[in-house]
Design a protein around this motif. Structure first.
Motif, mmCIF file in Angstrom:
data_model
loop_
_atom_site.group_PDB
_atom_site.id
_atom_site.type_symbol
_atom_site.label_atom_id
_atom_site.label_comp_id
_atom_site.label_asym_id
_atom_site.label_seq_id
_atom_site.Cartn_x
_atom_site.Cartn_y
_atom_site.Cartn_z
ATOM 1 N N LEU A 72 67.877 38.029 -64.321
ATOM 2 C CA LEU A 72 69.022 37.203 -63.889
ATOM 3 C C LEU A 72 70.178 37.668 -64.755
ATOM 4 C CD1 LEU A 72 70.577 34.727 -62.705
ATOM 5 C CD2 LEU A 72 69.694 33.424 -64.655
ATOM 6 N N LYS A 80 80.002 31.485 -66.835
ATOM 7 C CA LYS A 80 80.471 30.109 -67.082
ATOM 8 C C LYS A 80 81.322 29.568 -65.939
ATOM 9 C CE LYS A 80 79.647 29.856 -71.886
ATOM 10 N NZ LYS A 80 79.273 28.658 -72.572
ATOM 11 N N GLY A 82 79.467 28.794 -63.013
ATOM 12 C CA GLY A 82 78.434 28.224 -62.142
ATOM 13 C C GLY A 82 77.690 29.252 -61.300
ATOM 14 N N SER A 85 73.901 29.525 -62.206
ATOM 15 C CA SER A 85 73.186 28.339 -61.689
ATOM 16 C C SER A 85 72.961 28.457 -60.186
ATOM 17 C CB SER A 85 73.984 27.061 -61.971
ATOM 18 O OG SER A 85 74.114 26.876 -63.349
HETATM 19 C C1 LIG Z 1 72.363 33.334 -68.396
HETATM 20 C C2 LIG Z 1 73.490 33.698 -67.416
HETATM 21 C C3 LIG Z 1 72.893 34.352 -66.183
HETATM 22 C C4 LIG Z 1 74.211 32.412 -67.015
HETATM 23 O O1 LIG Z 1 75.184 32.759 -66.029
HETATM 24 P P1 LIG Z 1 76.493 31.883 -65.807
HETATM 25 O O2 LIG Z 1 77.099 32.300 -64.518
HETATM 26 O O3 LIG Z 1 77.357 31.918 -67.012
HETATM 27 O O4 LIG Z 1 75.814 30.448 -65.678
HETATM 28 P P2 LIG Z 1 76.505 29.063 -65.306
HETATM 29 O O5 LIG Z 1 77.994 29.187 -65.327
HETATM 30 O O6 LIG Z 1 75.854 28.556 -64.087
HETATM 31 O O7 LIG Z 1 76.017 28.183 -66.505
HETATM 32 C C5 LIG Z 1 76.473 28.481 -67.835
HETATM 33 C C6 LIG Z 1 75.430 27.969 -68.774
HETATM 34 O O8 LIG Z 1 74.600 29.049 -69.188
HETATM 35 C C7 LIG Z 1 73.980 28.693 -70.404
HETATM 36 N N1 LIG Z 1 73.980 29.887 -71.267
HETATM 37 C C8 LIG Z 1 74.334 31.127 -70.923
HETATM 38 N N2 LIG Z 1 74.129 31.985 -71.943
HETATM 39 C C9 LIG Z 1 73.659 31.255 -72.944
HETATM 40 C C10 LIG Z 1 73.232 31.569 -74.255
HETATM 41 N N3 LIG Z 1 73.270 32.820 -74.743
HETATM 42 N N4 LIG Z 1 72.769 30.566 -75.030
HETATM 43 C C11 LIG Z 1 72.731 29.303 -74.571
HETATM 44 N N5 LIG Z 1 73.091 28.961 -73.325
HETATM 45 C C12 LIG Z 1 73.555 29.915 -72.526
HETATM 46 C C13 LIG Z 1 74.724 27.509 -70.931
HETATM 47 O O9 LIG Z 1 73.884 26.400 -70.676
HETATM 48 C C14 LIG Z 1 75.971 27.423 -70.078
HETATM 49 O O10 LIG Z 1 76.355 26.110 -69.977
HETATM 50 P P3 LIG Z 1 77.846 25.691 -70.442
HETATM 51 O O11 LIG Z 1 78.757 26.301 -69.400
HETATM 52 O O12 LIG Z 1 77.767 24.225 -70.389
HETATM 53 O O13 LIG Z 1 78.041 26.271 -71.809
HETATM 54 C C15 LIG Z 1 74.546 34.645 -68.077
HETATM 55 O O14 LIG Z 1 74.976 34.052 -69.290
HETATM 56 C C16 LIG Z 1 74.034 36.030 -68.369
HETATM 57 O O15 LIG Z 1 74.049 36.910 -67.494
HETATM 58 N N6 LIG Z 1 73.571 36.274 -69.598
HETATM 59 C C17 LIG Z 1 73.089 37.602 -69.991
HETATM 60 C C18 LIG Z 1 71.752 37.935 -69.362
HETATM 61 C C19 LIG Z 1 70.706 36.865 -69.583
HETATM 62 O O16 LIG Z 1 70.550 36.299 -70.680
HETATM 63 N N7 LIG Z 1 69.964 36.579 -68.505
HETATM 64 C C20 LIG Z 1 68.879 35.638 -68.506
HETATM 65 C C21 LIG Z 1 67.607 36.408 -68.598
HETATM 66 S S1 LIG Z 1 66.208 35.310 -68.605
#
Ligand SMILES: CC(C)(COP(=O)(O)OP(=O)(O)OC[C@H]1O[C@@H](n2cnc3c(N)ncnc32)[C@H](O)[C@@H]1OP(=O)(O)O)[C@@H](O)C(=O)NCCC(=O)NCCS
Length: 134
Positions: A72, A80, A82, A85
């Motif tokens: 993912l 950030k 959505g 999610s």
């Molecule tokens: C994890 C990921 C897919 C989330 O995508 P996103 O589009 O930002 O997600 P959303 O906007 O729906 O939600 C954001 C939430 O992600 C969570 N989040 C993302 N990265 C985080 C981290 N390193 N530590 C803690 N929480 C994290 C938080 O809960 C955040 O909530 P907030 O907006 O209240 O702070 C993105 O941060 C990403 O690509 N990260 C790098 C790759 C990764 O870690 N993938 C998961 C592999 S299991």
């Protein structure tokens, strides 16, 4: 606007740049296309102003009881908002007939996944880093 797709046929490698942020040897866009083509299910987030994929989730499966979510990722500029999610929610809909849906993640992401009813579990993993270079 961001649109969501569950098929890869219209996607070209040129639309798959920038993923695997922070990996020492990131898989190429060609490899990412192969991953998407060979997955059981995918959901792609696409910026319709560029047609570029800006986020994706994939699942592999035995097609009977279990599915595993290996990847993912949302590109940094789009995080950030959505999108991550939405990708998880859409994938869980795609996988709703399965008994087991597993994934591995860093502990910091436990709360993120808890929102979708995932629960923390122990896992065993092997990572053959040399195979990333093939
Ligand atoms: C994890 C990921 C897919 C989330 O995508 P996103 O589009 O930002 O997600 P959303 O906007 O729906 O939600 C954001 C939430 O992600 C969570 N989040 C993302 N990265 C985080 C981290 N390193 N530590 C803690 N929480 C994290 C938080 O809960 C955040 O909530 P907030 O907006 O209240 O702070 C993105 O941060 C990403 O690509 N990260 C790098 C790759 C990764 O870690 N993938 C998961 C592999 S299991």
């Amino acid at each position: 606007m961001i649109k969501y797709l569950t098929a890869v046929e219209t996607i070209k490698t040129d639309n798959l740049n920038g993923f695997f942020v922070g990996w020492p040897t990131p898989p190429s866009p060609d490899k990412l296309l192969e991953i998407l083509q060979n997955s059981y299910k995918i959901v792609l987030a696409i910026d319709d102003s560029t047609d570029n994929v800006i986020g994706f989730i994939n699942a592999i499966s035995d097609k009977t009881l279990s599915a595993y979510i290996p990847f993912l990722e949302v590109l940094p500029d789009y995080q950030k908002q959505g999108i991550g999610s939405e990708l998880v929610k859409s994938m869980l809909e795609e996988l709703q007939e399965f008994y087991m849906i597993d994934l591995c993640c860093d502990i910091e992401l436990n709360e993120f996944y808890r929102k979708f009813n995932f629960s923390h579990a122990n896992a065993q993993i092997i990572k053959n880093f040399q195979n990333l270079l093939k």
